[in-house]
Write a protein that holds these residues in place. Structure first.
Motif, short mmCIF file in Angstrom:
data_model
loop_
_atom_site.label_atom_id
_atom_site.label_comp_id
_atom_site.label_asym_id
_atom_site.label_seq_id
_atom_site.Cartn_x
_atom_site.Cartn_y
_atom_site.Cartn_z
N SER A 32 0.90 -1.05 -0.19
CA SER A 32 0.09 0.03 0.07
C SER A 32 0.81 1.19 0.02
N LYS A 33 0.59 2.12 -0.89
CA LYS A 33 1.24 3.19 -1.04
C LYS A 33 0.32 4.54 -1.20
N THR A 34 0.84 5.62 -0.76
CA THR A 34 -0.13 7.03 -0.47
C THR A 34 0.38 8.15 -1.27
N TRP A 35 -0.71 8.76 -2.00
CA TRP A 35 -0.57 10.04 -2.46
C TRP A 35 -1.32 11.15 -1.47
N HIS A 36 -0.45 12.35 -1.33
CA HIS A 36 -0.98 13.27 -0.56
C HIS A 36 -1.29 14.61 -1.41
N LEU A 37 -2.63 14.99 -0.86
CA LEU A 37 -3.14 16.34 -1.70
C LEU A 37 -2.25 17.47 -1.12
N ALA A 38 -1.33 18.03 -2.22
CA ALA A 38 -0.43 19.18 -1.87
C ALA A 38 -1.34 20.65 -2.36
N MET A 39 -1.98 20.55 -3.58
CA MET A 39 -2.74 21.61 -3.91
C MET A 39 -3.94 21.45 -4.67
N ASN A 40 -5.03 22.17 -4.43
CA ASN A 40 -5.90 22.34 -5.25
C ASN A 40 -6.30 23.41 -5.79
N LEU A 41 -6.76 23.77 -7.19
CA LEU A 41 -7.06 24.97 -8.02
C LEU A 41 -8.47 24.74 -8.22
N ASN A 42 -9.28 25.94 -7.92
CA ASN A 42 -10.26 26.36 -8.54
C ASN A 42 -10.46 27.49 -9.12
N PRO A 43 -10.60 27.36 -10.40
CA PRO A 43 -10.36 28.66 -11.28
C PRO A 43 -11.73 29.72 -11.08
N SER A 44 -12.64 29.42 -10.17
CA SER A 44 -13.83 30.15 -10.09
C SER A 44 -13.97 30.43 -8.76
N ASP A 45 -13.23 30.54 -7.82
CA ASP A 45 -13.66 30.39 -6.47
C ASP A 45 -13.32 32.00 -5.69
N GLY A 46 -12.89 32.87 -6.53
CA GLY A 46 -12.83 34.14 -5.98
C GLY A 46 -11.26 34.68 -5.41
N HIS A 47 -10.50 33.57 -5.68
CA HIS A 47 -9.13 33.73 -4.98
C HIS A 47 -8.09 33.42 -6.25
N ILE A 48 -7.19 34.30 -6.62
CA ILE A 48 -6.39 33.86 -7.87
C ILE A 48 -5.19 33.46 -7.35
N MET A 49 -4.88 32.27 -7.57
CA MET A 49 -3.48 31.52 -7.37
C MET A 49 -2.54 31.76 -8.59
N ASP A 50 -2.35 32.84 -8.83
CA ASP A 50 -1.05 33.20 -10.04
C ASP A 50 0.01 32.92 -9.62
N TYR A 51 0.90 33.44 -10.41
CA TYR A 51 2.37 33.13 -10.28
C TYR A 51 2.83 33.51 -9.02
N THR A 52 2.12 34.75 -8.50
CA THR A 52 2.96 35.39 -7.46
C THR A 52 2.26 35.18 -6.03
N THR A 53 1.31 34.13 -5.76
CA THR A 53 0.72 33.93 -4.67
C THR A 53 0.60 32.57 -4.30
N GLY A 54 1.27 32.25 -3.17
CA GLY A 54 1.30 30.81 -2.58
C GLY A 54 2.32 29.90 -2.86
N TRP A 55 2.78 29.97 -4.13
CA TRP A 55 3.68 28.86 -4.34
C TRP A 55 5.14 28.70 -3.66
N THR A 56 5.43 30.11 -3.36
CA THR A 56 6.87 30.13 -2.54
C THR A 56 6.77 30.68 -0.92
N ASP A 57 5.44 30.71 -0.53
CA ASP A 57 5.44 31.55 0.67
C ASP A 57 5.39 30.64 1.91
N ASP A 58 5.38 29.28 1.83
CA ASP A 58 5.43 28.37 2.78
C ASP A 58 4.29 28.82 3.98
N ARG A 59 3.02 28.95 3.50
CA ARG A 59 1.75 29.26 4.24
C ARG A 59 0.78 28.29 3.91
#
Length: 281
Positions: A32-59
């Motif tokens: 048995s091996k496991t995948w872990h959810l690292a990120m989900n992107l919903n392109p219509s949830d009102g939050h823009i995860m563009d190049y400058t948001t989230g990817w490098t902030d460690d939060r």
């Protein structure tokens, strides 16, 4: 709360046969091996995860309860060393299409990979997908930035004042010194400082969007999905689905279309090998 597990042997079966007077044992082991959810992107949830948001902030971004419905980044998983990555398009948590890749350089976290922005333009996998599945009912596959093109994954595709967090090498990739706004991908900004991950104007989303739309030829206007872009509500695009990023140390398979996703996805690998019975040695 534990966020990582090693492969677990869940079953071992053994058969014996006689070959040239010797007893040969066939052993089948299911792990048995496991995948872990690292990120989900919903392109219509009102939050823009563009190049400058989230990817490098460690939060941490989002919540566990809405992890597959809205933008989500699990900072604990994001900083864990991994060897495999799965890009999964889904409809309300149900798998629509997926690709699994092996990183060229194992044992690094997504955080360290996305922080590697200068000069960026890093092709991070090799050999193309180790697994690819698309539902026969999947829509807009020919316009999808992940599933309409082949090749490997590249991170931090930077050129002049543009940046894209995830692109595929089978699509058009702008040369470093050409400001043509021609690349499409995931986590996009067309007026930023891509080598440091900041917008030209602090916090500006005016030239940002989360998920691109492809085409042949490439669309020159309105090439983004959903509402999560900086171009005004009159130019909202079609949504192809949510896009989840799963990571693993050692899993290479992934459940196919129709599977209902969770924060973790367990898969089973079967290993077969032969050995001589010890009494014959």
């Amino acid at each position: 709360m534990a966020f990582w597990t090693l492969a677990i042997v869940v079953a071992t079966c053994m058969w014996s046969s006689i070959v040239e007077g010797r007893t040969i044992e066939k052993i089948e082991r299911v792990e048995s091996k496991t995948w872990h959810l690292a990120m989900n992107l919903n392109p219509s949830d009102g939050h823009i995860m563009d190049y400058t948001t989230g990817w490098t902030d460690d939060r941490f971004i989002g919540t566990y309860s809405e992890a597959l419905n809205k933008d989500y980044l699990n900072s604990f998983i994001w900083r864990h060393p991994v060897n495999y990555i799965a890009l999964v398009r889904h409809q309300g948590g149900e798998v629509d299409a997926l690709k699994v890749f092996r990183f060229k350089e194992g044992g690094r976290s997504l955080l360290s990979r996305f922080q590697d922005m200068d000069p960026g333009r890093n092709i991070v996998t090799e050999g193309g997908p180790v697994l690819e599945m698309v539902s026969k009912n999947a829509k807009n596959v020919d316009k999808d930035p992940v599933f309409s093109v082949g090749g490997d994954l590249a991170f931090n595709w930077a050129y002049t004042n543009n940046g894209h967090r995830i692109v595929l090498t089978g699509g058009y990739l702008s040369p470093a010194d050409v400001n043509d706004d021609g690349t499409r991908g995931i986590g996009n900004h067309y007026y930023c400082k891509p080598h440091i991950g900041e917008a030209m104007s602090p916090g500006s989303k005016s030239s940002a969007h989360e998920i691109s739309i492809m085409g042949d030829p490439l669309p020159t206007t309105d090439w983004w999905q959903g509402t999560d872009h900086g171009y005004g509500s009159a130019r909202d695009g079609e949504v192809f689905g949510n896009y989840a990023i799963y990571v693993s140390e050692d899993a290479t398979t992934f459940p196919g279309p129709g599977y209902n996703l969770g924060l973790e996805v367990e898969v089973f690998n079967t290993l077969n090998f032969l050995q001589r019975k010890s009494d014959d040695l």
